[in-house]
Design an enzyme around this catalytic site. Structure first.
Site, PDB file in Angstrom:
ATOM      1  N   ASP A   8       0.826  -1.412  -0.045  1.00 57.37           N
ATOM      2  CA  ASP A   8      -0.083  -0.027  -0.016  1.00 57.37           C
ATOM      3  C   ASP A   8       0.951   1.197   0.035  1.00 57.37           C
ATOM      4  O   ASP A   8       1.686   1.334   0.797  1.00 57.37           O
ATOM      5  CB  ASP A   8      -0.862   0.012   1.115  1.00 57.37           C
ATOM      6  CG  ASP A   8      -1.939  -1.074   1.049  1.00 57.37           C
ATOM      7  OD1 ASP A   8      -2.451  -1.442  -0.088  1.00 57.37           O
ATOM      8  OD2 ASP A   8      -2.263  -1.681   2.316  1.00 57.37           O
ATOM      9  N   GLU A 127     -13.750  -3.507  -1.476  1.00 60.95           N
ATOM     10  CA  GLU A 127     -13.450  -3.471   0.047  1.00 60.95           C
ATOM     11  C   GLU A 127     -14.567  -3.362   0.574  1.00 60.95           C
ATOM     12  O   GLU A 127     -15.715  -2.586   0.384  1.00 60.95           O
ATOM     13  CB  GLU A 127     -12.856  -1.849  -0.048  1.00 60.95           C
ATOM     14  CG  GLU A 127     -11.326  -1.705  -0.528  1.00 60.95           C
ATOM     15  CD  GLU A 127     -10.946  -0.548  -1.063  1.00 60.95           C
ATOM     16  OE1 GLU A 127     -11.719   0.428  -0.889  1.00 60.95           O
ATOM     17  OE2 GLU A 127      -9.832  -0.430  -1.590  1.00 60.95           O
TER      18      GLU A 127
END
Lengths: 251, 212
Positions: A8, A127
């Site tokens: 990330d 998500e």
């Protein structure tokens, strides 16, 4: 079955996040990417966690650099909203793109991207946050709710021609408390494309929870490897000891 | 040093292939003109995406005749990767019916239609093991390759008219998928050697050295 390193990114740094909120800088993503390649990662995923927020993507340079020395597939996600954005990411060296926000807002983008680049290059990133009896799709890196159920979205994205699904549990992400196997099973049951599990990996027992119990095709690991808690080699060894069909890697 | 020409026809991951060629000690160049095909010594045909798109791009750029001259008449070495392998075949049934280059007799067909397993995951996105048939054991290309894992990512597969064109295959659900096909100076890989780590680089080096 694949073992994937997930990185990330915020600005130009690899970051540690919890529940998809970027917390602090871990280091130079190039260095980590090269290490994971050497340690036998089957693939790398780069996610720009703030790209969507500012409508930009700072991954191009990172990807250009990484793909010079890393001879495994690279998936890139974060603020890809058009064919043009996708082209730029592919030209930087990505093999697949992951889309979340833009696909939920304009589902037809999946059809367009699949037609232009082939289904195999289009990963739908979902998500998900747990509700009482279901999971809801979130966009903008877990910040915004949509009222779309994960189950319905998985079916629709598959029908529209995505080639793979990356499912991230927002609740588990960054906690190391293990995968949400019920969420993963909901996804694998509702699609015919490969599924990548993300969010929660923290222990070798999660190898079985992902591949065997949830029937996913790939697991993405982030914090556990960034912080040297568990190595990619240990994960591979564990998978092989369970008789799972992962790549043999002895270099 | 042997120069390896990567054909840019608007369809493929040129940079990754270029880097892999450098890594194994050859000089890559990216070519985009008809004239450059005529001058090339060794061509790599990349390919990502849909069959029809790849063929119409080759047609639009007038690359088909020079490629035929290069591979079939001058018999110079040609390597096709992934979709670049599939377009070497006679025709494809990917979204309709489309003519290929027809350098190796065979068709391209869907994994889903070919398999009897309902649960088959398509695309195959997988580091699968390549197996070699007995007859091909003596070939130079397979050094250090048998039973090693390579990266596959595809929804369609080759179906060859002649088994003599099959060098290696992989197993996926109930399917035996051609992984490496060849005919004299022409070779095609369904997997991506440039994305298959060390084994991919070894294989690429073998091909660049030995395909003539």
């Amino acid at each position: 079955m694949r073992i994937i390193g997930r990185l990330d990114i915020k600005n130009e740094n690899l970051i540690k996040s919890i529940n998809l909120e970027g917390l602090r800088v871990i280091g130079d993503p190039n260095k980590f990417a090269k290490k994971y390649y050497t340690d036998g990662a089957d693939e790398l995923i780069f996610m720009d966690l703030v790209a969507s927020l500012y409508n930009r993507n700072s991954l191009h340079d990172i990807i250009k650099n990484v793909s010079k020395d890393v001879f495994i597939p690279i998936t890139v996600g974060g603020a890809i909203r058009s064919i043009d954005d996708a082209l730029k990411i592919f030209d930087s060296g990505a093999d697949k793109i992951a889309i979340n926000t833009a696909a939920v807002k304009y589902p037809n983008l999946i059809n367009l991207l699949a037609k232009r680049f082939g289904s195999q290059a289009i990963v739908i990133s979902i998500e998900a946050k747990k509700k009482i009896n279901s999971w809801e799709v979130y966009i903008e890196s877990g910040r915004e709710q949509t009222n779309v159920s994960v189950q319905n979205w998985v079916k629709e994205a598959t029908d529209r021609g995505c080639g793979e699904i990356l499912i991230t549990s927002i609740d588990q992400e960054g906690t190391g408390r293990g995968f949400d196997t019920e969420l993963l099973t909901t996804v694998t049951k509702n699609t015919s494309v490969p599924v990548i599990a993300s969010g929660g990996f923290g222990d070798l027992k999660d190898v079985k929870a992902g591949f065997v119990e949830s029937k996913v095709d790939a697991i993405a690991v982030a914090d556990a490897i960034h912080h040297n808690k568990i190595s990619l080699r240990q994960i591979r060894k564990k998978a092989l000891s369970l008789g799972l069909n992962v790549r043999e890697f002895n270099q | 040093m042997k120069i390896i020409s990567i054909l840019n026809y608007g369809c493929g991951n040129l940079l990754s292939i270029k880097r892999a060629i450098e890594e194994v000690g050859y000089s890559p160049e990216i070519i985009s003109e008809k004239k450059e095909i005529e001058k090339a010594k060794f061509i790599i045909l990349p390919g990502v995406g849909a069959f029809e798109n790849a063929m119409s791009l080759l047609r639009y750029k007038n690359f088909i005749e020079p490629l035929k001259q290069f591979a079939l008449i001058d018999k110079k070495p040609l390597l096709g990767i992934c979709l670049g392998m599939q377009i070497l075949l006679t025709k494809s049934f990917e979204m309709g019916e489309h003519k290929g280059l027809d350098f190796i007799p065979g068709i391209v067909t869907s994994l889903k239609k070919k398999s009897k397993k309902k649960e088959i995951k398509v695309p195959q996105i997988n580091w699968n093991k390549i197996k070699f048939s007995k007859e091909s054991e003596s070939t130079i290309l397979q050094k250090n390759i048998h039973n090693k894992n390579f990266y596959f990512i595809h929804s369609y597969m080759a179906q060859l008219d002649n088994q003599k064109n099959l060098l290696g295959y992989c197993n996926y659900y109930d399917l035996s998928i051609p992984a490496i096909i060849y005919s004299e100076n022409i070779l095609g890989c369904q997997f991506h050697p440039e994305k298959s780590g060390k084994n991919g680089l070894i294989l690429l080096k073998n091909v660049l050295e030995n395909l003539k």
